[in-house]
Write an enzyme that holds these catalytic residues in place. Sequence first.
Site, short mmCIF file in Angstrom:
data_model
loop_
_atom_site.label_atom_id
_atom_site.label_comp_id
_atom_site.label_asym_id
_atom_site.label_seq_id
_atom_site.Cartn_x
_atom_site.Cartn_y
_atom_site.Cartn_z
CG HIS A 1 -1.73 -1.14 1.43
ND1 HIS A 1 -2.79 -1.40 0.61
CD2 HIS A 1 -1.66 -2.15 2.31
CE1 HIS A 1 -3.36 -2.53 1.00
NE2 HIS A 1 -2.69 -3.01 2.02
CG HIS B 1 2.02 5.09 6.09
ND1 HIS B 1 1.67 4.83 7.39
CD2 HIS B 1 0.99 5.79 5.56
CE1 HIS B 1 0.47 5.33 7.62
NE2 HIS B 1 0.03 5.93 6.54
CG HIS C 1 -1.18 8.22 2.03
ND1 HIS C 1 -1.95 7.09 1.87
CD2 HIS C 1 -0.93 8.32 3.36
CE1 HIS C 1 -2.15 6.52 3.06
NE2 HIS C 1 -1.55 7.25 3.98
CG HIS D 1 -0.43 9.75 7.10
ND1 HIS D 1 -1.42 9.08 6.44
CD2 HIS D 1 -0.70 11.08 6.94
CE1 HIS D 1 -2.25 9.95 5.89
NE2 HIS D 1 -1.82 11.17 6.17
CB THR E 1 -6.74 7.32 5.55
OG1 THR E 1 -5.38 6.88 5.40
CG2 THR E 1 -6.79 8.60 6.34
CB THR E 2 -5.75 1.89 5.27
OG1 THR E 2 -5.06 1.96 6.52
CG2 THR E 2 -4.94 2.63 4.21
ZN LIG Z 1 -1.64 7.08 6.01
#
Ligand SMILES: [Zn+2]
Length: 257
Positions: free
Chosen positions: A102, A125, A127, A144, A206-207
Amino acid sequence: MKRKTLSLLLLSFTAVLAVGCTSNKSASDASDKKEAKTESTTHAKKSEHIDYDDQEEWEFSAGKMQSPIDIVTKKAEVMTPDTGTITIDYGKDITKAENNGHSIQITDGGTSVINGRNFTLSQFHFHAESEHTVDGKHYPIEAHFVNTAQDGRIAVIGVFFKEGIENKGFQEVLDDVNNDKNDPITDLNDMIPSNRSYYHYLGSLTTPPLNENVEWYVMKEPVEVSSAQIEEFKKLYSHNNREVQPLNDRSILEHDE
Ligand SMILES: [Zn+2]
Protein backbone atom coordinates in the site's frame (compact mmCIF):
# COMPACT_ATOMS: atom_id res chain seq x y z
CA MET A 1 -29.34 37.33 19.99
CA LYS A 2 -29.74 36.43 23.65
CA ARG A 3 -33.48 36.63 23.36
CA LYS A 4 -33.51 34.22 20.47
CA THR A 5 -31.40 31.71 22.37
CA LEU A 6 -33.68 31.94 25.37
CA SER A 7 -36.82 31.39 23.34
CA LEU A 8 -35.21 28.44 21.58
CA LEU A 9 -34.30 26.98 24.94
CA LEU A 10 -37.83 27.40 26.20
CA LEU A 11 -39.12 25.89 23.01
CA SER A 12 -36.89 22.81 23.34
CA PHE A 13 -37.90 22.45 26.95
CA THR A 14 -41.57 22.59 26.06
CA ALA A 15 -41.12 20.09 23.28
CA VAL A 16 -39.22 17.67 25.51
CA LEU A 17 -41.93 17.93 28.13
CA ALA A 18 -44.71 17.51 25.62
CA VAL A 19 -43.35 14.80 23.40
CA GLY A 20 -42.29 11.40 24.58
CA CYS A 21 -43.02 7.93 23.32
CA THR A 22 -46.69 8.76 23.81
CA SER A 23 -46.59 12.07 22.02
CA ASN A 24 -49.78 14.10 21.97
CA LYS A 25 -50.82 16.16 19.02
CA SER A 26 -52.24 19.28 20.61
CA ALA A 27 -49.00 19.89 22.43
CA SER A 28 -47.00 19.72 19.24
CA ASP A 29 -49.17 22.44 17.71
CA ALA A 30 -47.99 24.84 20.35
CA SER A 31 -45.22 26.18 18.22
CA ASP A 32 -44.87 27.54 14.75
CA LYS A 33 -41.11 27.13 14.64
CA LYS A 34 -41.29 23.77 12.97
CA GLU A 35 -37.62 23.04 12.48
CA ALA A 36 -36.57 23.59 16.06
CA LYS A 37 -39.52 21.57 17.25
CA THR A 38 -38.74 18.60 15.02
CA GLU A 39 -35.18 18.52 16.29
CA SER A 40 -36.21 18.50 19.93
CA THR A 41 -38.85 15.91 19.23
CA THR A 42 -36.32 13.59 17.66
CA HIS A 43 -33.99 13.97 20.62
CA ALA A 44 -36.74 13.38 23.12
CA LYS A 45 -37.97 10.30 21.32
CA LYS A 46 -34.52 8.81 20.99
CA SER A 47 -33.69 9.17 24.65
CA GLU A 48 -37.09 7.85 25.69
CA HIS A 49 -36.57 4.78 23.55
CA ILE A 50 -33.40 3.46 25.15
CA ASP A 51 -34.43 -0.01 26.19
CA TYR A 52 -32.01 -1.48 28.72
CA ASP A 53 -33.62 -4.91 28.46
CA ASP A 54 -32.89 -5.11 24.77
CA GLN A 55 -29.36 -3.79 24.46
CA GLU A 56 -28.55 -5.93 21.41
CA GLU A 57 -30.93 -3.74 19.41
CA TRP A 58 -29.06 -0.53 20.24
CA GLU A 59 -27.88 1.17 17.12
CA PHE A 60 -24.17 1.67 16.86
CA SER A 61 -23.39 4.92 15.15
CA ALA A 62 -20.05 5.10 13.37
CA GLY A 63 -18.75 6.53 10.18
CA LYS A 64 -19.36 10.22 10.85
CA MET A 65 -15.77 10.95 11.87
CA GLN A 66 -13.74 9.73 8.92
CA SER A 67 -10.43 10.88 7.47
CA PRO A 68 -9.03 12.46 5.43
CA ILE A 69 -10.89 15.76 5.15
CA ASP A 70 -10.59 19.01 3.29
CA ILE A 71 -9.19 21.60 5.69
CA VAL A 72 -11.07 24.83 5.11
CA THR A 73 -8.57 27.22 6.64
CA LYS A 74 -10.92 30.11 7.27
CA LYS A 75 -13.17 27.86 9.36
CA ALA A 76 -10.37 26.65 11.67
CA GLU A 77 -10.86 27.64 15.32
CA VAL A 78 -7.92 28.62 17.52
CA MET A 79 -7.33 25.99 20.23
CA THR A 80 -8.23 27.36 23.68
CA PRO A 81 -6.50 27.12 26.00
CA ASP A 82 -3.67 26.58 23.58
CA THR A 83 -1.13 24.27 25.15
CA GLY A 84 -0.87 22.05 22.13
CA THR A 85 2.89 21.91 21.73
CA ILE A 86 4.34 18.94 19.88
CA THR A 87 7.81 17.73 20.84
CA ILE A 88 9.33 15.06 18.64
CA ASP A 89 12.26 12.83 19.48
CA TYR A 90 12.16 10.14 16.84
CA GLY A 91 14.96 7.60 16.56
CA LYS A 92 18.04 8.54 14.60
CA ASP A 93 18.75 5.12 13.13
CA ILE A 94 15.58 3.89 11.61
CA THR A 95 15.72 0.69 9.66
CA LYS A 96 13.23 -1.71 8.18
CA ALA A 97 11.87 0.32 5.30
CA GLU A 98 9.53 -1.94 3.38
CA ASN A 99 7.14 -1.78 0.54
CA ASN A 100 3.98 -3.21 2.10
CA GLY A 101 1.88 -3.13 -1.03
CA HIS A 102 0.00 0.00 0.00
CA SER A 103 2.85 2.28 0.82
CA ILE A 104 6.44 2.38 2.01
CA GLN A 105 6.28 1.62 5.68
CA ILE A 106 9.11 2.25 8.10
CA THR A 107 9.07 0.70 11.52
CA ASP A 108 10.80 2.57 14.29
CA GLY A 109 11.20 3.45 17.89
CA GLY A 110 11.12 7.03 19.01
CA THR A 111 8.88 9.21 21.11
CA SER A 112 6.75 12.29 20.87
CA VAL A 113 4.92 14.45 23.37
CA ILE A 114 1.68 15.78 21.94
CA ASN A 115 -0.33 18.24 23.97
CA GLY A 116 1.29 17.01 27.18
CA ARG A 117 0.81 13.30 26.51
CA ASN A 118 3.44 10.70 25.68
CA PHE A 119 3.41 8.68 22.50
CA THR A 120 5.69 6.18 20.78
CA LEU A 121 6.24 6.30 17.03
CA SER A 122 4.94 2.98 15.74
CA GLN A 123 5.44 3.49 12.00
CA PHE A 124 5.36 6.03 9.23
CA HIS A 125 4.37 5.84 5.58
CA PHE A 126 3.48 8.00 2.60
CA HIS A 127 0.58 8.72 0.26
CA ALA A 128 0.52 10.27 -3.24
CA GLU A 129 -1.29 12.55 -3.77
CA SER A 130 -1.84 13.95 -0.31
CA GLU A 131 -4.89 12.57 1.50
CA HIS A 132 -5.81 15.81 3.27
CA THR A 133 -6.45 18.84 1.14
CA VAL A 134 -6.09 22.46 2.19
CA ASP A 135 -8.85 24.68 0.81
CA GLY A 136 -9.45 22.01 -1.80
CA LYS A 137 -5.84 21.71 -2.90
CA HIS A 138 -3.73 18.52 -2.85
CA TYR A 139 0.00 18.36 -2.26
CA PRO A 140 1.99 15.78 -4.29
CA ILE A 141 2.81 13.60 -1.22
CA GLU A 142 1.71 13.36 2.43
CA ALA A 143 3.66 11.54 5.15
CA HIS A 144 1.87 9.98 8.11
CA PHE A 145 3.75 9.49 11.38
CA VAL A 146 1.63 7.12 13.44
CA ASN A 147 2.06 7.61 17.19
CA THR A 148 0.54 5.30 19.78
CA ALA A 149 0.02 5.97 23.49
CA GLN A 150 0.27 3.36 26.23
CA ASP A 151 -3.53 3.14 26.42
CA GLY A 152 -3.80 2.52 22.69
CA ARG A 153 -4.79 6.02 21.60
CA ILE A 154 -3.53 6.86 18.13
CA ALA A 155 -2.28 10.29 17.06
CA VAL A 156 -1.16 10.75 13.48
CA ILE A 157 1.09 13.63 12.48
CA GLY A 158 0.55 14.45 8.82
CA VAL A 159 3.19 16.29 6.81
CA PHE A 160 2.70 17.63 3.29
CA PHE A 161 5.56 17.35 0.78
CA LYS A 162 5.79 20.05 -1.87
CA GLU A 163 8.09 20.32 -4.87
CA GLY A 164 11.38 22.06 -4.14
CA ILE A 165 14.88 20.99 -3.14
CA GLU A 166 15.87 17.34 -2.66
CA ASN A 167 15.03 15.84 0.72
CA LYS A 168 17.85 13.69 2.12
CA GLY A 169 15.69 11.78 4.58
CA PHE A 170 13.14 10.89 1.94
CA GLN A 171 15.93 9.82 -0.43
CA GLU A 172 17.21 7.40 2.21
CA VAL A 173 13.73 5.87 2.37
CA LEU A 174 13.48 5.60 -1.42
CA ASP A 175 16.98 4.09 -1.68
CA ASP A 176 16.19 1.47 0.94
CA VAL A 177 13.04 0.41 -0.82
CA ASN A 178 14.48 0.51 -4.34
CA ASN A 179 17.57 -1.48 -3.36
CA ASP A 180 15.81 -3.75 -0.92
CA LYS A 181 18.13 -2.58 1.83
CA ASN A 182 17.79 -1.70 5.50
CA ASP A 183 20.29 1.12 5.70
CA PRO A 184 19.55 3.47 8.60
CA ILE A 185 17.52 6.57 7.89
CA THR A 186 19.51 9.27 9.60
CA ASP A 187 17.75 12.37 8.35
CA LEU A 188 14.21 11.73 9.53
CA ASN A 189 13.89 15.30 10.72
CA ASP A 190 14.13 16.44 7.09
CA MET A 191 10.62 15.05 6.73
CA ILE A 192 9.16 17.08 9.60
CA PRO A 193 8.85 20.87 9.45
CA SER A 194 10.73 22.77 12.15
CA ASN A 195 7.70 24.98 12.66
CA ARG A 196 5.15 22.86 14.51
CA SER A 197 1.99 24.81 13.68
CA TYR A 198 -0.83 22.44 12.81
CA TYR A 199 -4.49 21.80 12.17
CA HIS A 200 -6.08 19.39 14.61
CA TYR A 201 -9.29 17.40 14.40
CA LEU A 202 -10.69 14.00 15.36
CA GLY A 203 -10.88 11.49 12.55
CA SER A 204 -10.04 7.95 11.57
CA LEU A 205 -7.45 5.69 10.03
CA THR A 206 -7.54 6.19 6.25
CA THR A 207 -7.17 2.50 5.42
CA PRO A 208 -9.41 -0.36 6.58
CA PRO A 209 -10.57 -0.98 9.29
CA LEU A 210 -10.96 2.87 9.35
CA ASN A 211 -11.11 3.04 13.17
CA GLU A 212 -12.38 6.37 14.47
CA ASN A 213 -11.24 8.56 17.37
CA VAL A 214 -7.84 8.99 15.83
CA GLU A 215 -6.26 12.35 16.70
CA TRP A 216 -4.95 14.16 13.63
CA TYR A 217 -2.25 16.81 13.66
CA VAL A 218 -1.73 18.07 10.12
CA MET A 219 1.31 20.30 9.91
CA LYS A 220 0.64 23.65 8.29
CA GLU A 221 4.12 24.02 6.86
CA PRO A 222 5.09 21.56 4.12
CA VAL A 223 8.60 20.17 3.68
CA GLU A 224 10.32 20.13 0.31
CA VAL A 225 11.18 17.19 -1.92
CA SER A 226 12.54 17.35 -5.47
CA SER A 227 10.42 16.70 -8.55
CA ALA A 228 12.64 13.67 -9.26
CA GLN A 229 11.80 12.26 -5.83
CA ILE A 230 8.11 12.81 -6.40
CA GLU A 231 8.36 10.93 -9.68
CA GLU A 232 10.37 8.15 -8.04
CA PHE A 233 7.72 7.69 -5.37
CA LYS A 234 4.95 7.76 -7.95
CA LYS A 235 6.65 4.93 -9.83
CA LEU A 236 6.16 2.86 -6.70
CA TYR A 237 2.77 4.32 -5.81
CA SER A 238 0.39 6.58 -7.52
CA HIS A 239 -3.08 7.16 -6.23
CA ASN A 240 -2.73 5.48 -2.85
CA ASN A 241 -4.80 8.24 -1.26
CA ARG A 242 -8.30 7.89 0.15
CA GLU A 243 -10.86 10.48 -1.01
CA VAL A 244 -11.75 13.32 1.37
CA GLN A 245 -14.64 12.56 3.71
CA PRO A 246 -17.45 14.82 4.96
CA LEU A 247 -16.58 16.93 8.00
CA ASN A 248 -20.09 16.51 9.49
CA ASP A 249 -20.32 18.05 12.98
CA ARG A 250 -16.61 18.20 13.67
CA SER A 251 -14.49 21.27 14.33
CA ILE A 252 -11.06 21.89 12.89
CA LEU A 253 -8.78 23.52 15.43
CA GLU A 254 -5.49 25.24 14.82
CA HIS A 255 -2.33 25.75 16.82
CA ASP A 256 0.27 28.31 15.80
CA GLU A 257 3.88 28.46 16.88
ZN1 LIG B 1 -1.64 7.08 6.01
